[in-house]
Design a protein around this motif. Structure first.
Motif, PDB file in Angstrom:
ATOM      1  N   LEU A   1       0.832  -1.207   0.000  1.00 36.34           N
ATOM      2  CA  LEU A   1       0.000   0.000   0.000  1.00 36.34           C
ATOM      3  C   LEU A   1       0.870   1.262   0.000  1.00 36.34           C
ATOM      4  CD1 LEU A   1      -2.861   1.193   0.198  1.00 36.34           C
ATOM      5  CD2 LEU A   1      -2.629   1.082   2.693  1.00 36.34           C
ATOM      6  N   MET A   2       1.959   1.259   0.778  1.00 35.15           N
ATOM      7  CA  MET A   2       2.842   2.420   0.842  1.00 35.15           C
ATOM      8  C   MET A   2       3.540   2.652  -0.493  1.00 35.15           C
ATOM      9  SD  MET A   2       4.495   1.844   4.632  1.00 35.15           S
ATOM     10  CE  MET A   2       5.673   3.174   4.417  1.00 35.15           C
ATOM     11  N   VAL A   3       3.960   1.569  -1.163  1.00 33.56           N
ATOM     12  CA  VAL A   3       4.595   1.709  -2.482  1.00 33.56           C
ATOM     13  C   VAL A   3       3.613   2.299  -3.482  1.00 33.56           C
ATOM     14  CG1 VAL A   3       5.546   0.430  -4.439  1.00 33.56           C
ATOM     15  CG2 VAL A   3       6.305  -0.107  -2.138  1.00 33.56           C
ATOM     16  N   GLY A   4       2.370   1.806  -3.466  1.00 32.98           N
ATOM     17  CA  GLY A   4       1.360   2.313  -4.387  1.00 32.98           C
ATOM     18  C   GLY A   4       1.055   3.782  -4.170  1.00 32.98           C
ATOM     19  N   ILE A   5       0.835   4.160  -2.916  1.00 29.35           N
ATOM     20  CA  ILE A   5       0.534   5.565  -2.611  1.00 29.35           C
ATOM     21  C   ILE A   5       1.729   6.458  -2.919  1.00 29.35           C
ATOM     22  CG2 ILE A   5      -0.027   7.173  -0.748  1.00 29.35           C
ATOM     23  CD1 ILE A   5      -1.617   4.913   0.568  1.00 29.35           C
ATOM     24  N   GLY A   6       2.938   6.005  -2.529  1.00 26.49           N
ATOM     25  CA  GLY A   6       4.137   6.796  -2.795  1.00 26.49           C
ATOM     26  C   GLY A   6       4.373   7.009  -4.277  1.00 26.49           C
ATOM     27  N   THR A   7       4.196   5.944  -5.082  1.00 27.85           N
ATOM     28  CA  THR A   7       4.381   6.060  -6.528  1.00 27.85           C
ATOM     29  C   THR A   7       3.368   7.019  -7.134  1.00 27.85           C
ATOM     30  OG1 THR A   7       5.154   3.760  -6.575  1.00 27.85           O
ATOM     31  CG2 THR A   7       4.553   4.757  -8.676  1.00 27.85           C
ATOM     32  N   PHE A   8       2.116   6.959  -6.668  1.00 22.46           N
ATOM     33  CA  PHE A   8       1.074   7.848  -7.195  1.00 22.46           C
ATOM     34  C   PHE A   8       1.381   9.309  -6.857  1.00 22.46           C
ATOM     35  CE2 PHE A   8      -3.080   9.971  -7.035  1.00 22.46           C
ATOM     36  CZ  PHE A   8      -3.560   9.640  -8.310  1.00 22.46           C
ATOM     37  N   ILE A   9       1.873   9.557  -5.633  1.00 20.28           N
ATOM     38  CA  ILE A   9       2.226  10.929  -5.240  1.00 20.28           C
ATOM     39  C   ILE A   9       3.382  11.449  -6.086  1.00 20.28           C
ATOM     40  CG2 ILE A   9       3.190  12.319  -3.364  1.00 20.28           C
ATOM     41  CD1 ILE A   9       1.610  10.552  -1.414  1.00 20.28           C
ATOM     42  N   VAL A  10       4.409  10.589  -6.305  1.00 20.58           N
ATOM     43  CA  VAL A  10       5.547  10.993  -7.133  1.00 20.58           C
ATOM     44  C   VAL A  10       5.087  11.289  -8.560  1.00 20.58           C
ATOM     45  CG1 VAL A  10       7.701  10.180  -8.166  1.00 20.58           C
ATOM     46  CG2 VAL A  10       7.274   9.794  -5.746  1.00 20.58           C
ATOM     47  N   TYR A  11       4.177  10.453  -9.083  1.00 21.26           N
ATOM     48  CA  TYR A  11       3.646  10.681 -10.442  1.00 21.26           C
ATOM     49  C   TYR A  11       2.934  12.030 -10.524  1.00 21.26           C
ATOM     50  CZ  TYR A  11       0.628  10.183 -14.529  1.00 21.26           C
ATOM     51  OH  TYR A  11      -0.021  10.393 -15.711  1.00 21.26           O
ATOM     52  N   CYS A  12       2.131  12.349  -9.508  1.00 19.58           N
ATOM     53  CA  CYS A  12       1.417  13.632  -9.493  1.00 19.58           C
ATOM     54  C   CYS A  12       2.394  14.804  -9.432  1.00 19.58           C
ATOM     55  CB  CYS A  12       0.449  13.683  -8.313  1.00 19.58           C
ATOM     56  SG  CYS A  12      -0.948  12.545  -8.458  1.00 19.58           S
ATOM     57  N   ILE A  13       3.455  14.661  -8.628  1.00 21.54           N
ATOM     58  CA  ILE A  13       4.462  15.726  -8.529  1.00 21.54           C
ATOM     59  C   ILE A  13       5.149  15.946  -9.873  1.00 21.54           C
ATOM     60  CG2 ILE A  13       6.665  16.367  -7.471  1.00 21.54           C
ATOM     61  CD1 ILE A  13       5.715  14.904  -4.937  1.00 21.54           C
ATOM     62  N   ILE A  14       5.487  14.838 -10.554  1.00 16.34           N
ATOM     63  CA  ILE A  14       6.146  14.943 -11.865  1.00 16.34           C
ATOM     64  C   ILE A  14       5.228  15.610 -12.879  1.00 16.34           C
ATOM     65  CG2 ILE A  14       7.059  13.597 -13.798  1.00 16.34           C
ATOM     66  CD1 ILE A  14       8.042  11.550 -11.735  1.00 16.34           C
ATOM     67  N   GLN A  15       3.946  15.218 -12.897  1.00 13.60           N
ATOM     68  CA  GLN A  15       3.001  15.824 -13.840  1.00 13.60           C
ATOM     69  C   GLN A  15       2.807  17.310 -13.548  1.00 13.60           C
ATOM     70  OE1 GLN A  15       1.725  14.365 -16.577  1.00 13.60           O
ATOM     71  NE2 GLN A  15       3.044  12.648 -16.030  1.00 13.60           N
ATOM     72  N   PHE A  16       2.775  17.659 -12.256  1.00 13.06           N
ATOM     73  CA  PHE A  16       2.627  19.066 -11.886  1.00 13.06           C
ATOM     74  C   PHE A  16       3.847  19.869 -12.336  1.00 13.06           C
ATOM     75  CE2 PHE A  16       3.279  22.506  -8.756  1.00 13.06           C
ATOM     76  CZ  PHE A  16       2.115  23.229  -8.989  1.00 13.06           C
ATOM     77  N   ALA A  17       5.049  19.275 -12.167  1.00 10.74           N
ATOM     78  CA  ALA A  17       6.274  19.958 -12.603  1.00 10.74           C
ATOM     79  C   ALA A  17       6.276  20.148 -14.119  1.00 10.74           C
ATOM     80  CB  ALA A  17       7.496  19.164 -12.158  1.00 10.74           C
ATOM     81  N   LYS A  18       5.809  19.127 -14.855  1.00  9.62           N
ATOM     82  CA  LYS A  18       5.731  19.255 -16.316  1.00  9.62           C
ATOM     83  C   LYS A  18       4.720  20.320 -16.725  1.00  9.62           C
ATOM     84  CE  LYS A  18       7.170  14.567 -17.560  1.00  9.62           C
ATOM     85  NZ  LYS A  18       6.755  13.285 -18.198  1.00  9.62           N
ATOM     86  N   TYR A  19       3.619  20.383 -15.983  1.00 12.18           N
ATOM     87  CA  TYR A  19       2.580  21.384 -16.286  1.00 12.18           C
ATOM     88  C   TYR A  19       3.112  22.795 -16.077  1.00 12.18           C
ATOM     89  CZ  TYR A  19      -1.678  24.150 -15.693  1.00 12.18           C
ATOM     90  OH  TYR A  19      -2.634  25.106 -15.783  1.00 12.18           O
ATOM     91  N   ARG A  20       3.837  22.991 -14.970  1.00 13.74           N
ATOM     92  CA  ARG A  20       4.422  24.309 -14.696  1.00 13.74           C
ATOM     93  C   ARG A  20       5.467  24.675 -15.752  1.00 13.74           C
ATOM     94  NH1 ARG A  20       4.352  26.344  -9.480  1.00 13.74           N
ATOM     95  NH2 ARG A  20       5.586  28.026 -10.439  1.00 13.74           N
ATOM     96  N   LYS A  21       6.217  23.663 -16.168  1.00 12.56           N
ATOM     97  CA  LYS A  21       7.263  23.917 -17.148  1.00 12.56           C
ATOM     98  C   LYS A  21       6.671  24.269 -18.512  1.00 12.56           C
ATOM     99  CE  LYS A  21      11.645  21.948 -18.754  1.00 12.56           C
ATOM    100  NZ  LYS A  21      12.525  20.761 -18.707  1.00 12.56           N
ATOM    101  N   SER A  22       5.559  23.645 -18.863  1.00  9.67           N
ATOM    102  CA  SER A  22       4.931  23.906 -20.159  1.00  9.67           C
ATOM    103  C   SER A  22       4.321  25.292 -20.245  1.00  9.67           C
ATOM    104  CB  SER A  22       3.844  22.859 -20.425  1.00  9.67           C
ATOM    105  OG  SER A  22       2.805  22.977 -19.469  1.00  9.67           O
ATOM    106  N   LEU A  23       4.047  25.938 -19.106  1.00  5.44           N
ATOM    107  CA  LEU A  23       3.479  27.278 -19.104  1.00  5.44           C
ATOM    108  C   LEU A  23       4.500  28.333 -19.512  1.00  5.44           C
ATOM    109  CD1 LEU A  23       1.346  27.192 -15.819  1.00  5.44           C
ATOM    110  CD2 LEU A  23       0.547  26.933 -18.166  1.00  5.44           C
ATOM    111  N   LYS A  24       5.758  28.009 -19.349  1.00  7.05           N
ATOM    112  CA  LYS A  24       6.815  28.971 -19.689  1.00  7.05           C
ATOM    113  C   LYS A  24       7.143  28.880 -21.173  1.00  7.05           C
ATOM    114  CE  LYS A  24       8.910  28.676 -15.108  1.00  7.05           C
ATOM    115  NZ  LYS A  24      10.124  28.374 -14.338  1.00  7.05           N
TER     116      LYS A  24
END
Length: 403
Positions: free
Chosen positions: A44-67
């Motif tokens: 359960l911890m691996v699943g939740i941790g991986t999902f959080i990391v995925y969301c962080i990466i997508q958010f970073a890509k979204y912020r980067k695409s705005l520039k």
């Protein structure tokens, strides 16, 4: 910001990571009690941790695409690494090198013999990374069989010491020379290949060398290996194990400094510029009058020479070698050092080698999870810093008109 499809993709990636880590994270077998423990909380911890990391990466890509592209270029210039800023100033660079030299020299006297031994191994991988950096980082030739030259150097010393009683210093140039010859023998048939095809051929060459060493018992003693290899001598003085480890450490330090000096001079030489031109555009390189065959063969032979030298030191350090020490995994680790540090960057390769070799040792506190943490750190590094720790800064020239 997050669409339903992206959330579904994140959930599937999390489940995939849970599946990959299932045997390590969930199942624990106690052979004494003959009990199998199912640790579902870890899954359960691996699943939740991986999902959080995925969301962080997508958010970073979204912020980067705005520039915009112009803003990202300006930011990349403004966010130049601290190391590059220091290296740009001659006084600060000299001061930094003096501090590093002092740390390296007094390191064995501050830490245990075990730590010194680990650092010696890290310095060996620094030189191996710098050697492969010539082939992959400068010349752009993807070599997946680099460990073969490492094996040639190690077995050169082991066999010559075992059969003819030759010492370390006598075999050191011989091992490097034989490895360089092996590099030319590999480079000549693959002159017309590049990209994936070159990688497959070099991978096959590395496996051929390993299989020959493993199955030719009369020559290499097969899987049993060669033992009782002599350690380096110091004017015939016999040294204890601790003194020998210290002696090999300082040999490796001196050889690393020599390698950095030579590779740095090669990078700025006519030959180095020819390698970079070959990497950027092979056809344009040939059209400019550069001998493509000679340039490739020089890259293969010089890279192999450093691997052969380190192979001799490895055999003297361990006093025992067998084919299991020269598998494809070693080539992958050396290539990871070059990619992680930054292809073509000398400082990057040094830092990459120290990180990749020392990090698993210092993650032992995580016990059975240390390799999982190590892999996660590498994945995060490739996602957020694909150009490597220290990206190679290309030299540019500007012409300005006087007003």
């Amino acid at each position: 910001m997050f669409s339903l499809n992206e959330l579904k993709k994140g959930a599937l990636i999390s489940l995939w990571f849970v599946f990959l880590t299932f045997p390590i994270m969930v199942i624990k077998v106690d052979p004494i009690e003959r009990i199998v423990q199912w640790r579902w909380t870890n899954a359960l911890m691996v699943g939740i941790g991986t999902f959080i990391v995925y969301c962080i990466i997508q958010f970073a890509k979204y912020r980067k695409s705005l520039k915009s592209t112009e803003e990202s270029e300006e930011d990349s210039k403004e966010q130049a690494s601290f190391i590059h800023k220091i290296l740009a100033n001659t006084k600060q660079r000299n001061m930094l090198f003096m501090v590093l030299a002092a740390i390296i020299l007094i390191f064995p006297h501050l830490f245990s013999t075990y730590q010194t031994n680990i650092m010696t191994t890290a310095l060996m991988y620094v030189v191996l990374g710098l050697g492969l950096n010539i082939v992959v980082g400068m010349a752009g030739l993807l070599d997946l069989g680099f460990v073969a030259f490492y094996a040639v150097g190690a077995y050169s010393y082991a066999l010559l010491n075992h059969h003819f009683g030759l010492g370390f210093w006598e075999v050191l140039p011989i091992g490097g020379g034989l490895a360089a010859i092996a590099g030319i023998l590999l480079g000549y048939p693959v002159l017309r290949l590049r990209g994936d095809y070159l990688a497959i051929v070099t991978l096959g060459f590395g496996e051929i060398i390993r299989l020959v060493l493993e199955n030719w018992n009369e020559f290499s003693k097969g899987p049993s290996g060669i033992s009782n290899i002599s350690r380096p001598e110091f004017f015939g003085i016999e040294m204890s194990l601790e003194m020998s480890i210290l002696y090999i450490y300082y040999i490796m330090v001196g050889f690393m400094v020599f390698t950095i000096f030579v590779v740095n001079r090669l990078q700025d030489s006519r030959l180095g510029r020819a390698w970079i031109a070959l990497r950027e555009d092979e056809i344009a390189c040939q059209a400019m009058g550069i001998d493509k065959q000679k340039t490739k063969l020089t890259a293969f032979s010089l890279g192999a020479f450093w691997a052969g030298i380190v192979g001799v030191i490895f055999a003297a350090k361990t006093t025992f070698i067998n084919p299991a020490s020269f598998t494809f995994l070693e080539s992958a680790i050396i290539l990871s050092i070059v990619v992680l540090g930054g292809m073509g960057s000398i400082v990057g390769v040094i830092i990459g080698a120290l990180v990749l070799i020392l990090m698993p040792e210092y993650l032992r506190a995580l016990s059975e999870y240390r390799m999982l943490a190590f892999g996660a750190i590498l994945v995060m590094m490739m996602v957020f810093r694909p150009q490597g720790l220290i990206a190679n800064v290309r030299r540019t020239y500007r012409f300005e008109k006087n007003s």
